[in-house]
Design a protein around this motif. Sequence first.
Motif, PDB file in Angstrom:
ATOM      1  N   THR A 173      44.479  46.444  42.176  1.00  0.00           N
ATOM      2  CA  THR A 173      43.977  46.662  40.810  1.00  0.00           C
ATOM      3  C   THR A 173      44.526  47.981  40.288  1.00  0.00           C
ATOM      4  N   CYS A 174      44.543  48.120  38.966  1.00  0.00           N
ATOM      5  CA  CYS A 174      44.963  49.392  38.383  1.00  0.00           C
ATOM      6  C   CYS A 174      44.375  49.530  36.984  1.00  0.00           C
ATOM      7  N   ASP A 175      44.470  50.737  36.440  1.00  0.00           N
ATOM      8  CA  ASP A 175      43.915  51.012  35.117  1.00  0.00           C
ATOM      9  C   ASP A 175      44.866  50.628  33.982  1.00  0.00           C
ATOM     10  N   GLN A 176      46.079  50.194  34.310  1.00  0.00           N
ATOM     11  CA  GLN A 176      47.020  49.741  33.290  1.00  0.00           C
ATOM     12  C   GLN A 176      47.114  48.216  33.274  1.00  0.00           C
ATOM     13  N   PHE A 177      46.085  47.580  33.802  1.00  0.00           N
ATOM     14  CA  PHE A 177      45.966  46.126  33.860  1.00  0.00           C
ATOM     15  C   PHE A 177      46.051  45.524  32.460  1.00  0.00           C
ATOM     16  N   SER A 178      46.815  44.453  32.314  1.00  0.00           N
ATOM     17  CA  SER A 178      46.961  43.734  31.046  1.00  0.00           C
ATOM     18  C   SER A 178      46.716  42.253  31.330  1.00  0.00           C
ATOM     19  N   ILE A 179      45.546  41.753  30.942  1.00  0.00           N
ATOM     20  CA  ILE A 179      45.120  40.406  31.335  1.00  0.00           C
ATOM     21  C   ILE A 179      46.000  39.306  30.737  1.00  0.00           C
ATOM     22  N   LEU A 180      46.238  38.285  31.541  1.00  0.00           N
ATOM     23  CA  LEU A 180      46.916  37.079  31.064  1.00  0.00           C
ATOM     24  C   LEU A 180      45.959  36.355  30.124  1.00  0.00           C
ATOM     25  N   GLN A 181      46.409  35.956  28.981  1.00  0.00           N
ATOM     26  CA  GLN A 181      45.564  35.282  28.002  1.00  0.00           C
ATOM     27  C   GLN A 181      45.685  33.767  28.154  1.00  0.00           C
ATOM     28  N   GLN A 182      45.221  33.261  29.305  1.00  0.00           N
ATOM     29  CA  GLN A 182      45.262  31.820  29.552  1.00  0.00           C
ATOM     30  C   GLN A 182      44.182  31.434  30.549  1.00  0.00           C
ATOM     31  N   LEU A 183      43.743  30.204  30.478  1.00  0.00           N
ATOM     32  CA  LEU A 183      42.773  29.670  31.428  1.00  0.00           C
ATOM     33  C   LEU A 183      43.518  28.953  32.540  1.00  0.00           C
ATOM     34  N   ASP A 184      42.968  28.985  33.718  1.00  0.00           N
ATOM     35  CA  ASP A 184      43.526  28.234  34.833  1.00  0.00           C
ATOM     36  C   ASP A 184      42.882  26.858  34.819  1.00  0.00           C
ATOM     37  N   LYS A 185      43.618  25.860  34.359  1.00  0.00           N
ATOM     38  CA  LYS A 185      43.063  24.520  34.182  1.00  0.00           C
ATOM     39  C   LYS A 185      42.810  23.787  35.496  1.00  0.00           C
ATOM     40  N   SER A 186      43.211  24.383  36.615  1.00  0.00           N
ATOM     41  CA  SER A 186      42.947  23.732  37.907  1.00  0.00           C
ATOM     42  C   SER A 186      41.536  24.044  38.414  1.00  0.00           C
ATOM     43  N   MET A 187      40.820  24.967  37.765  1.00  0.00           N
ATOM     44  CA  MET A 187      39.482  25.371  38.198  1.00  0.00           C
ATOM     45  C   MET A 187      38.418  24.578  37.445  1.00  0.00           C
ATOM     46  N   HIS A 188      38.346  23.277  37.721  1.00  0.00           N
ATOM     47  CA  HIS A 188      37.404  22.402  37.038  1.00  0.00           C
ATOM     48  C   HIS A 188      36.443  21.769  38.038  1.00  0.00           C
ATOM     49  N   CYS A 189      35.418  21.107  37.534  1.00  0.00           N
ATOM     50  CA  CYS A 189      34.364  20.538  38.393  1.00  0.00           C
ATOM     51  C   CYS A 189      34.913  19.614  39.479  1.00  0.00           C
ATOM     52  N   ASN A 190      35.896  18.803  39.160  1.00  0.00           N
ATOM     53  CA  ASN A 190      36.432  17.849  40.151  1.00  0.00           C
ATOM     54  C   ASN A 190      37.061  18.546  41.346  1.00  0.00           C
ATOM     55  N   SER A 191      37.586  19.763  41.156  1.00  0.00           N
ATOM     56  CA  SER A 191      38.237  20.482  42.253  1.00  0.00           C
ATOM     57  C   SER A 191      37.326  21.543  42.867  1.00  0.00           C
TER      58      SER A 191
END
Length: 79
Positions: free
Chosen positions: A33-51
């Motif tokens: 981790t770091c203080d210059q972190f720049s988040i990716l602006q996307q959802l991980d579509k593999s993290m759903h109820c079925n999985s």
Amino acid sequence: MSIRIASSCNHCNSFTEANLCKTHELKVSEEYTCDQFSILQQLDKSMHCNSCQRHHRPDCAHPDLAADGMLCASWAPKV
């Protein structure tokens, strides 16, 4: 010192597939981790109820809302 899961390299725009940080020009791992972190602006579509290992189990965080294909912040991978 604070613990920050969301600020880890694998959620950062500067993290490359070769495990390099484009900001610091260093080899890093997904756990850094770091203080210059720049988040990716996307959802991980593999993290759903079925999985999710908790789907249809008593330890599901949202049993009344859980549905096939729904994304969830309490998702846990099937092992």
